[in-house]
Scaffold this motif. Structure first.
Motif, PDB file in Angstrom:
ATOM      1  N   TYR A  60     -37.410   8.827   0.420  1.00 46.73           N
ATOM      2  CA  TYR A  60     -37.475  10.172   0.971  1.00 46.73           C
ATOM      3  C   TYR A  60     -37.743  10.123   2.465  1.00 46.73           C
ATOM      4  N   ALA A  61     -37.173  11.064   3.174  1.00 48.12           N
ATOM      5  CA  ALA A  61     -37.555  11.250   4.562  1.00 48.12           C
ATOM      6  C   ALA A  61     -39.000  11.738   4.604  1.00 48.12           C
ATOM      7  N   ASP A  62     -39.711  11.368   5.645  1.00 43.54           N
ATOM      8  CA  ASP A  62     -41.114  11.768   5.768  1.00 43.54           C
ATOM      9  C   ASP A  62     -41.269  13.285   5.756  1.00 43.54           C
ATOM     10  N   SER A  63     -40.288  13.975   6.297  1.00 43.38           N
ATOM     11  CA  SER A  63     -40.381  15.427   6.417  1.00 43.38           C
ATOM     12  C   SER A  63     -40.328  16.147   5.078  1.00 43.38           C
ATOM     13  N   VAL A  64     -39.861  15.491   4.041  1.00 43.66           N
ATOM     14  CA  VAL A  64     -39.743  16.137   2.735  1.00 43.66           C
ATOM     15  C   VAL A  64     -40.586  15.456   1.658  1.00 43.66           C
ATOM     16  N   LYS A  65     -41.182  14.338   1.987  1.00 42.25           N
ATOM     17  CA  LYS A  65     -41.956  13.589   0.999  1.00 42.25           C
ATOM     18  C   LYS A  65     -43.083  14.454   0.453  1.00 42.25           C
ATOM     19  N   GLY A  66     -43.200  14.462  -0.862  1.00 43.24           N
ATOM     20  CA  GLY A  66     -44.233  15.275  -1.510  1.00 43.24           C
ATOM     21  C   GLY A  66     -43.781  16.687  -1.825  1.00 43.24           C
TER      22      GLY A  66
END
Length: 123
Positions: A60-66
């Motif tokens: 996942y890209a950090d911006s969407v992780k979680g």
């Protein structure tokens, strides 16, 4: 003929959820890693998430992780992107793409692309 067809995009309020799908045909789906990318107006296409051929590995890209979850159903030749806690900055055209076997963040490594589905998040 290989086809990737996205669906499920739309308009949602900030904080809401949306699931986009990508149905594949014309390829041995279980041999391909699948990725989701997005492109906002005036911006470059960016990596969102990827899943390997059997679903055993995701990225996942950090911006969407979680907030976002990628999954696949090889019996249905379909990959999904569940998007929760959506933000206005998630507004973009979302594309699915296919490449052989392993996950990859580089869009240049993906050989097959869908036409995209618009996701708009209002504030």
């Amino acid at each position: 003929q290989v086809q990737l067809v996205e669906s499920g995009g739309g308009l949602v309020q900030a904080g809401g959820s949306l699931r986009v799908s990508c149905a594949a045909s014309g390829l041995t789906f279980s041999r391909y890693a699948m990725g989701w990318f997005r492109q906002a107006p005036g911006k470059e296409r960016e990596f969102v998430a990827a899943i390997n051929w059997n679903g055993g590995r995701t990225d996942y890209a950090d911006s969407v992780k979680g907030r976002f979850t990628i999954s696949r159903d090889n019996a249905k030749n379909t990959v999904y992107l569940q998007m929760n806690s959506l933000k206005p900055e998630d507004t973009a055209v979302y594309y699915c793409a296919a490449k052989s076997w392993n996950v990859d963040r580089d869009y240049a490594d993906y050989s097959r692309w869908g036409q995209g589905t618009q996701v708009t998040v209002s504030s």
